[in-house]
Write an enzyme that holds these catalytic residues in place. Structure first.
Site, PDB file in Angstrom:
ATOM      1  N   CYS A 160      25.711  35.860  71.121  1.00  0.00           N
ATOM      2  CA  CYS A 160      25.688  36.839  69.714  1.00  0.00           C
ATOM      3  C   CYS A 160      24.786  37.805  70.175  1.00  0.00           C
ATOM      4  CB  CYS A 160      25.614  35.465  68.857  1.00  0.00           C
ATOM      5  SG  CYS A 160      23.406  35.018  67.911  1.00  0.00           S
ATOM      6  N   GLY A 161      23.965  39.009  68.534  1.00  0.00           N
ATOM      7  CA  GLY A 161      23.939  39.316  68.367  1.00  0.00           C
ATOM      8  C   GLY A 161      22.332  39.106  69.841  1.00  0.00           C
ATOM      9  N   THR A 162      21.456  37.853  68.974  1.00  0.00           N
ATOM     10  CA  THR A 162      20.397  37.551  69.805  1.00  0.00           C
ATOM     11  C   THR A 162      20.493  36.187  70.329  1.00  0.00           C
ATOM     12  OG1 THR A 162      19.900  36.150  67.854  1.00  0.00           O
ATOM     13  CG2 THR A 162      19.080  38.743  67.634  1.00  0.00           C
ATOM     14  N   GLY A 163      21.119  35.709  70.547  1.00  0.00           N
ATOM     15  CA  GLY A 163      21.764  34.758  70.977  1.00  0.00           C
ATOM     16  C   GLY A 163      20.893  33.214  70.386  1.00  0.00           C
TER      17      GLY A 163
ATOM     18  N   GLY B 194      21.922  32.250  66.702  1.00  0.00           N
ATOM     19  CA  GLY B 194      23.039  31.744  66.301  1.00  0.00           C
ATOM     20  C   GLY B 194      24.021  30.737  67.174  1.00  0.00           C
TER      21      GLY B 194
ATOM     22  N   ASN C 279      14.836  21.617  82.237  1.00  0.00           N
ATOM     23  CA  ASN C 279      15.774  21.258  80.719  1.00  0.00           C
ATOM     24  C   ASN C 279      16.813  20.798  81.430  1.00  0.00           C
ATOM     25  OD1 ASN C 279      13.947  24.152  79.742  1.00  0.00           O
ATOM     26  ND2 ASN C 279      13.376  22.050  79.522  1.00  0.00           N
TER      27      ASN C 279
ATOM     28  N   ARG D 134      22.728  42.119  71.701  1.00  0.00           N
ATOM     29  CA  ARG D 134      21.581  43.042  71.355  1.00  0.00           C
ATOM     30  C   ARG D 134      20.126  42.811  71.607  1.00  0.00           C
ATOM     31  NH1 ARG D 134      24.796  42.247  65.413  1.00  0.00           N
ATOM     32  NH2 ARG D 134      26.813  43.618  66.063  1.00  0.00           N
TER      33      ARG D 134
ATOM     34  N   ARG E 143       9.213  13.343  86.392  1.00  0.00           N
ATOM     35  CA  ARG E 143       9.081  14.196  85.284  1.00  0.00           C
ATOM     36  C   ARG E 143      10.135  14.420  84.770  1.00  0.00           C
ATOM     37  NH1 ARG E 143       6.373  17.433  88.797  1.00  0.00           N
ATOM     38  NH2 ARG E 143       6.224  19.655  87.710  1.00  0.00           N
TER      39      ARG E 143
ATOM     40  N   ARG F  57      11.407  13.342  81.409  1.00  0.00           N
ATOM     41  CA  ARG F  57      12.097  14.488  79.889  1.00  0.00           C
ATOM     42  C   ARG F  57      13.112  14.758  79.843  1.00  0.00           C
ATOM     43  NH1 ARG F  57       7.545  17.855  82.953  1.00  0.00           N
ATOM     44  NH2 ARG F  57       5.465  15.872  82.367  1.00  0.00           N
TER      45      ARG F  57
HETATM   46  C1  RB5 Z   1      26.038  39.084  63.436  1.00  0.00           C
HETATM   47  O1  RB5 Z   1      25.651  40.366  62.651  1.00  0.00           O
HETATM   48  C2  RB5 Z   1      24.727  38.143  64.225  1.00  0.00           C
HETATM   49  O2  RB5 Z   1      24.074  37.661  63.014  1.00  0.00           O
HETATM   50  C3  RB5 Z   1      24.861  37.369  65.263  1.00  0.00           C
HETATM   51  O3  RB5 Z   1      25.121  37.803  66.520  1.00  0.00           O
HETATM   52  C4  RB5 Z   1      23.439  36.812  65.686  1.00  0.00           C
HETATM   53  O4  RB5 Z   1      22.640  37.267  65.769  1.00  0.00           O
HETATM   54  C5  RB5 Z   1      22.980  35.281  64.328  1.00  0.00           C
HETATM   55  O5  RB5 Z   1      22.183  34.303  65.241  1.00  0.00           O
END
Ligand code: RB5
Length: 146
Positions: free
Chosen positions: A64-67, A69, A98, A108, A132, A136
């Site tokens: 997603c935009g930030t990863g 979500g 992990n 983004r 270990r 975990r």
């Molecule tokens: C969408 O605008 C943005 O919120 C989504 O891609 C993501 O970054 C959410 O965590």
């Protein structure tokens, strides 16, 4: 086979990831989104996470935009250990330490060259044999049963 899931924020980068997987001959199952239009990432990521948890897919790459979500959504699913990675060191340790089964990326946040390097690291790094780390991860898996 790797499960792919993205929203509009990850759509462009996912296109690069798909082309790379096709180039190296790594099979994938695409859960969308299939257009650059706005969509709700939980709707896309949840079924892809279930496919990994149920063994339909071996692992997942969610963008997603930030990863953030998609990683939150994925980690709500029992059996999923999703890791949001912004460099290859994180991807290597996510696999080695992990046993991460989902890689989350921010479309983004990182560029496509770095993303491809992270994807390759994630796909090619085995889980560690160290007791270990196994202990975990077993502890994490036990939490799924609570
Ligand atoms: C969408 O605008 C943005 O919120 C989504 O891609 C993501 O970054 C959410 O965590």
């Amino acid at each position: 086979m790797v499960a792919l899931a993205c929203d509009q924020g990850g759509f462009e980068l996912m296109g690069c990831v798909k082309r790379h997987l096709e180039t190296i001959g790594y099979p994938y199952k695409d859960f969308g989104t299939f257009t650059p239009d706005s969509c709700d990432y939980p709707v896309i990521a949840a079924p892809a996470a279930i496919a990994v948890a149920e063994g339909v897919c071996d692992n997942g790459i969610f963008i997603c935009g930030t990863g953030i979500g998609v990683s939150i959504v994925a980690n709500k699913t029992r059996g999923i250990r999703a890791a949001l990675c912004t460099n290859c060191f994180m991807a290597e340790k996510a696999r080695m330490h992990n046993d991460a089964n989902v890689l989350a990326l921010g479309g983004r946040v990182i560029d496509s060259d770095l993303a491809i390097s992270i994807v390759d690291t994630f796909l090619n790094t085995p889980f560690s044999d160290a007791e270990r780390h196994r202990r975990r991860v077993l502890m994490i898996n036990e939490m799924d049963k609570e």
